[in-house]
Design an enzyme around this catalytic site. Structure first.
Site, mmCIF file in Angstrom:
data_model
loop_
_atom_site.group_PDB
_atom_site.id
_atom_site.type_symbol
_atom_site.label_atom_id
_atom_site.label_comp_id
_atom_site.label_asym_id
_atom_site.label_seq_id
_atom_site.Cartn_x
_atom_site.Cartn_y
_atom_site.Cartn_z
ATOM 1 C CE LYS A 186 -1.936 1.883 3.725
ATOM 2 N NZ LYS A 186 -1.754 3.363 3.618
ATOM 3 C CG ASP A 216 -5.079 4.389 1.599
ATOM 4 O OD1 ASP A 216 -6.248 4.664 1.279
ATOM 5 O OD2 ASP A 216 -4.695 4.297 2.783
ATOM 6 C CE LYS A 271 -7.377 6.485 4.459
ATOM 7 N NZ LYS A 271 -5.967 6.087 4.207
ATOM 8 C CG HIS A 326 -13.785 13.810 0.950
ATOM 9 N ND1 HIS A 326 -13.976 13.613 2.285
ATOM 10 C CD2 HIS A 326 -14.933 14.359 0.495
ATOM 11 C CE1 HIS A 326 -15.180 14.007 2.642
ATOM 12 N NE2 HIS A 326 -15.775 14.479 1.563
ATOM 13 C CG ASP A 327 -12.120 18.405 -4.115
ATOM 14 O OD1 ASP A 327 -13.038 19.237 -4.312
ATOM 15 O OD2 ASP A 327 -10.943 18.720 -3.905
ATOM 16 C CB ILE A 328 -16.656 19.171 -6.171
ATOM 17 C CG1 ILE A 328 -15.515 19.512 -7.135
ATOM 18 C CG2 ILE A 328 -16.757 20.220 -5.070
ATOM 19 C CD1 ILE A 328 -15.770 20.801 -7.905
ATOM 20 N N PRO A 329 -17.539 16.230 -7.160
ATOM 21 C CG PRO A 329 -19.773 15.541 -7.327
ATOM 22 C CD PRO A 329 -18.912 16.646 -6.785
ATOM 23 C CG ASN A 330 -15.430 18.095 -13.112
ATOM 24 O OD1 ASN A 330 -15.692 17.337 -14.047
ATOM 25 N ND2 ASN A 330 -14.554 19.083 -13.220
ATOM 26 C CB THR A 331 -12.243 17.880 -8.105
ATOM 27 O OG1 THR A 331 -12.523 19.233 -8.474
ATOM 28 C CG2 THR A 331 -10.803 17.765 -7.634
ATOM 29 C CB THR A 374 -8.632 2.087 11.776
ATOM 30 O OG1 THR A 374 -7.433 2.604 11.181
ATOM 31 C CG2 THR A 374 -9.285 1.103 10.831
ATOM 32 C CD GLN A 403 -4.497 1.656 12.165
ATOM 33 O OE1 GLN A 403 -5.681 1.808 11.940
ATOM 34 N NE2 GLN A 403 -3.626 1.412 11.218
ATOM 35 N N GLY A 459 1.038 -2.302 8.581
ATOM 36 C CA GLY A 459 2.161 -1.395 8.419
ATOM 37 C C GLY A 459 3.302 -1.690 9.363
ATOM 38 N NE ARG A 460 2.443 2.542 12.857
ATOM 39 C CZ ARG A 460 1.708 3.569 13.288
ATOM 40 N NH1 ARG A 460 2.280 4.511 14.034
ATOM 41 N NH2 ARG A 460 0.434 3.677 12.995
#
Length: 232
Positions: free
Chosen positions: A33, A60, A62, A64-69, A119, A189, A209-210
């Site tokens: 990842k 990964d 994530k 998260h913005d306006i639909p077009n962006t 998480t 977490q 991860g760790r």
């Protein structure tokens, strides 16, 4: 699907170090990842460099913005041909549908995954943000929204796996961070579980991860996690 359900989270900004770690993990994990820290430092070329080592890449971001962006970002990210790509389910139905359509137009086979509740959050954190009800209820609400929009899978903590398996279609993939060996620290977490418990509950992919990257021998640590998950 993948040679192992365990993906190692390589959260570091240096491309050379990430490449060395990815090379050392070949054959010990199902993939790696790469998150925002790496992507902001290395960009799509850095993703392709890791992917060229032969391990599937979970990108990964994530989004998260306006639909077009977000649709544009999905098209750009898919050029790197990741095995998986994330966006936040809390971006809403229109954003999710725009992302799904962008993936369709790109002809990509990447899994588009909707992140439900991070998480690192629990009931107290959600309450402080004005979200009523417990964490599991919020995860389920966002999961239903994302599945209706057409995503390939969901990202949830191990604590919500069983709940989601009861309410989402069987083909929806569940990718699960918050995985820790028994007796280890949770770090930042808050909703964690062992690999064996998460797989038994119905997870498809475990993100670790760790416990791997912090080990003296990351490949051996990854193999030990897989053996523990298999109960051997």
């Amino acid at each position: 699907m993948f040679t192992s359900p365990i993906f190692c989270a390589i959260d570091r900004p240096d491309p050379s170090g990430a490449l060395d770690l990815a090379r050392s993990l070949e054959g010990a994990v199902g993939g790696v990842k790469l998150g925002l820290e790496y992507f902001c430092a290395a960009g799509p070329e850095g993703v392709r460099a890791v992917a060229s080592e032969g391990l599937p890449v979970f990108l990964d971001l994530k989004l998260h913005d306006i639909p077009n962006t977000v649709a544009g970002a999905v098209r750009s990210a898919l050029v790197a041909e990741p095995a998986m790509l994330t966006l936040h389910a809390s971006g809403g139905s229109a954003m999710l549908r725009a992302a799904v359509e962008a993936k369709r137009q790109a002809g990509s086979s990447s899994w588009l995954l909707a992140v439900t509740v991070l998480t690192s959050l629990d009931d107290t954190d959600l309450g402080a943000m004005g979200i009523a009800g417990d964490t599991g209820a919020q995860v389920e609400r966002l999961a239903r929204l994302a599945v209706e929009a057409g995503v390939d899978g969901l990202v949830c903590s191990p604590h919500e796996i069983a709940r989601l398996r009861r309410v989402v279609p069987a083909g929806i993939k569940l990718v699960v961070p918050g995985i820790r060996p028994p007796g280890s620290a949770g770090d930042d977490q808050k909703r964690v579980m062992s690999p064996a418990e998460a797989l038994a509950a119905g997870a498809d992919v475990l993100v670790v991860g760790r416990p791997i990257t912090g080990a003296a021998d990351p490949a051996s640590a990854a193999r030990a996690l897989l053996q523990g998950a298999a109960g051997s």
